[in-house]
Scaffold this motif. Sequence first.
Motif, PDB file in Angstrom:
ATOM      1  N   LEU A   1      32.771  55.153  64.263  1.00 18.86           N
ATOM      2  CA  LEU A   1      33.234  55.043  63.840  1.00 18.86           C
ATOM      3  C   LEU A   1      31.683  54.321  62.513  1.00 18.86           C
ATOM      4  O   LEU A   1      31.588  53.248  62.898  1.00 18.86           O
ATOM      5  CB  LEU A   1      34.477  54.248  62.847  1.00 18.86           C
ATOM      6  CG  LEU A   1      34.834  54.143  62.100  1.00 18.86           C
ATOM      7  CD1 LEU A   1      35.847  55.745  61.177  1.00 18.86           C
ATOM      8  CD2 LEU A   1      36.511  53.258  61.973  1.00 18.86           C
ATOM      9  N   SER A   2      32.028  55.465  61.863  1.00 25.57           N
ATOM     10  CA  SER A   2      30.422  54.275  60.734  1.00 25.57           C
ATOM     11  C   SER A   2      30.924  54.906  59.475  1.00 25.57           C
ATOM     12  O   SER A   2      31.524  55.510  58.982  1.00 25.57           O
ATOM     13  CB  SER A   2      29.193  55.592  61.150  1.00 25.57           C
ATOM     14  OG  SER A   2      29.389  56.764  60.777  1.00 25.57           O
ATOM     15  N   SER A   3      29.943  53.850  58.646  1.00 26.42           N
ATOM     16  CA  SER A   3      29.570  53.751  57.153  1.00 26.42           C
ATOM     17  C   SER A   3      28.744  54.344  56.682  1.00 26.42           C
ATOM     18  O   SER A   3      27.424  53.767  57.562  1.00 26.42           O
ATOM     19  CB  SER A   3      30.539  52.398  56.756  1.00 26.42           C
ATOM     20  OG  SER A   3      30.352  52.524  55.259  1.00 26.42           O
TER      21      SER A   3
ATOM     22  N   ALA B   1      40.248  51.013  61.414  1.00 24.96           N
ATOM     23  CA  ALA B   1      39.086  49.964  61.092  1.00 24.96           C
ATOM     24  C   ALA B   1      38.375  49.609  62.344  1.00 24.96           C
ATOM     25  O   ALA B   1      37.242  49.701  62.563  1.00 24.96           O
ATOM     26  CB  ALA B   1      38.796  48.816  60.092  1.00 24.96           C
TER      27      ALA B   1
ATOM     28  N   VAL C   1      41.552  52.340  57.265  1.00 27.57           N
ATOM     29  CA  VAL C   1      40.036  53.020  56.140  1.00 27.57           C
ATOM     30  C   VAL C   1      40.183  55.071  55.862  1.00 27.57           C
ATOM     31  O   VAL C   1      41.016  55.231  57.436  1.00 27.57           O
ATOM     32  CB  VAL C   1      39.011  52.644  57.022  1.00 27.57           C
ATOM     33  CG1 VAL C   1      38.599  50.966  56.626  1.00 27.57           C
ATOM     34  CG2 VAL C   1      38.193  52.813  58.075  1.00 27.57           C
TER      35      VAL C   1
ATOM     36  N   GLU D   1      30.799  56.565  52.236  1.00 27.71           N
ATOM     37  CA  GLU D   1      31.737  57.132  53.423  1.00 27.71           C
ATOM     38  C   GLU D   1      32.058  56.344  54.344  1.00 27.71           C
ATOM     39  O   GLU D   1      30.768  55.850  55.083  1.00 27.71           O
ATOM     40  CB  GLU D   1      31.819  58.422  53.068  1.00 27.71           C
ATOM     41  CG  GLU D   1      31.645  59.244  51.756  1.00 27.71           C
ATOM     42  CD  GLU D   1      31.080  60.740  51.670  1.00 27.71           C
ATOM     43  OE1 GLU D   1      32.092  61.299  51.177  1.00 27.71           O
ATOM     44  OE2 GLU D   1      30.763  60.983  52.936  1.00 27.71           O
ATOM     45  N   HIS D   2      33.685  56.390  55.178  1.00 25.14           N
ATOM     46  CA  HIS D   2      33.848  56.273  56.281  1.00 25.14           C
ATOM     47  C   HIS D   2      33.356  57.609  57.605  1.00 25.14           C
ATOM     48  O   HIS D   2      34.511  58.613  56.456  1.00 25.14           O
ATOM     49  CB  HIS D   2      34.695  55.392  56.794  1.00 25.14           C
ATOM     50  CG  HIS D   2      34.864  54.090  56.316  1.00 25.14           C
ATOM     51  ND1 HIS D   2      34.983  53.177  55.112  1.00 25.14           N
ATOM     52  CD2 HIS D   2      34.710  53.148  57.448  1.00 25.14           C
ATOM     53  CE1 HIS D   2      35.345  52.294  54.662  1.00 25.14           C
ATOM     54  NE2 HIS D   2      34.420  52.385  56.366  1.00 25.14           N
ATOM     55  N   TRP D   3      33.229  57.866  58.449  1.00 25.90           N
ATOM     56  CA  TRP D   3      33.125  58.975  59.552  1.00 25.90           C
ATOM     57  C   TRP D   3      33.473  58.571  60.484  1.00 25.90           C
ATOM     58  O   TRP D   3      33.041  57.292  61.214  1.00 25.90           O
ATOM     59  CB  TRP D   3      31.174  59.934  59.142  1.00 25.90           C
ATOM     60  CG  TRP D   3      31.456  60.515  57.798  1.00 25.90           C
ATOM     61  CD1 TRP D   3      31.098  59.929  57.029  1.00 25.90           C
ATOM     62  CD2 TRP D   3      31.365  61.409  58.093  1.00 25.90           C
ATOM     63  NE1 TRP D   3      30.551  60.380  55.613  1.00 25.90           N
ATOM     64  CE2 TRP D   3      30.847  62.077  56.488  1.00 25.90           C
ATOM     65  CE3 TRP D   3      31.391  63.024  58.085  1.00 25.90           C
ATOM     66  CZ2 TRP D   3      30.687  63.114  56.418  1.00 25.90           C
ATOM     67  CZ3 TRP D   3      30.855  64.205  58.062  1.00 25.90           C
ATOM     68  CH2 TRP D   3      30.603  64.677  56.621  1.00 25.90           C
TER      69      TRP D   3
ATOM     70  N   ALA E   1      39.158  58.377  56.701  1.00 25.31           N
ATOM     71  CA  ALA E   1      36.986  58.627  56.820  1.00 25.31           C
ATOM     72  C   ALA E   1      37.470  60.041  56.723  1.00 25.31           C
ATOM     73  O   ALA E   1      38.585  60.921  56.835  1.00 25.31           O
ATOM     74  CB  ALA E   1      37.801  57.625  58.058  1.00 25.31           C
TER      75      ALA E   1
END
Length: 389
Positions: free
Chosen positions: A279-281, A350, A324, A290-292, A326
């Motif tokens: 999970l990245s931003s 999150a 969050v 964006e969160h992915w 995503a």
Amino acid sequence: MHLNAPMRAALAAASEDRIVFDLGGIEAQYDSLLAELPDISVRFAMKACPVDEVLACLAQRGSGFDAASPNEIAQALRTGVPVSRIHYGNTIKSDRNIVDAYRLGVRDFATDSTQDVAAIAAHAAGSRVFCRLATSGDGALWGLSRKFGCSAADAVLVMEAAHSAGLTPSGLSVHVGSQQMTSDAWQDAFERLADVLTSLNARGIFPDHINLGGGLPALGYLDNRGRPLDPPVDKIFAVIREGMQQLRAVSESPLAFIMEPGRHLIADHGAIRAHVSRLSSREQIDGEREHWLYLSCGKFNGLYEMDQLQYRLVFPSHAGGEHVPAVVAGPTCDSDDGYAHEHNRVSVPASAASGDPVWILSCGAYAIGYMTQGFNGFNPLPYTWIRGE
């Protein structure tokens, strides 16, 4: 998809990624379909789930098979089903395909052109053919409007050509599109069938069966905004029952009815045990952050249909806590390997971390058949099965 106790236990027990099929759920769905449409003979669309154990449980229930190649015919025969319950439902086939299917014992062939009729007559003499009518595909997630099927006028010519070539012009077929979300599409299909049936009867051709194809929807998907899809299944079944009565009233000879359900029988009874890759931003070039959520499986190994729908995700190790929005994507270096729609944002924990399990629901349809042999080095999913409640 309802996660019953055996399915939940099977997903929880899996230490590696895999897809799990609930054979008991598939059998119950088959029984439910026949309760709604008791006059229908089922020919399961094998392409939806070419898994031996799934095919065997359907065969034991009384299903036949809609096969699209000689290899599928051979797989269907290994279930022990009589070859009379297998038809070659693909209108696209080479001379070699026809020869091989005929050698395996198949005598029922779909067609939609006079050229194909001539090939069937040459290589499968005396067989029965059913002509596929084109439909618009309106209302379906995947419309099947141009590659398959012909006009009403062509259908009459095709059936006359079959009769002249010594084949039996045995039936008509339609397909309203995959995951059809309206009852209107079925109503339109029955009107097309009635018109062609009347024209054929007037020419002394009396089909003895109608193949209503596939298109019956699954119930567990989400749309591209994450909202539950809500196909009007009760209305669809009512329209089908009424349409069958309409065609029987029009026909000058008795009619039997066949359907080729695929995803309707198995989609909601398969689930994938995957895991979080990351999970990245990231800030995009337009300044939006964006969160992915990257999963261990995606479009090329289990989630091929993610361009048209969302699958329900369950994070069993995250109960409550902050979430969050995503974008969900698979692990490969391909930009198509993710939810395509600009509004596709999924609420995810999150605190999701690499290695956390993720259960992906309603994956029973097409997950196996569409998988590559390891695109980008990511392995196809293995499968297992249970017999749930």
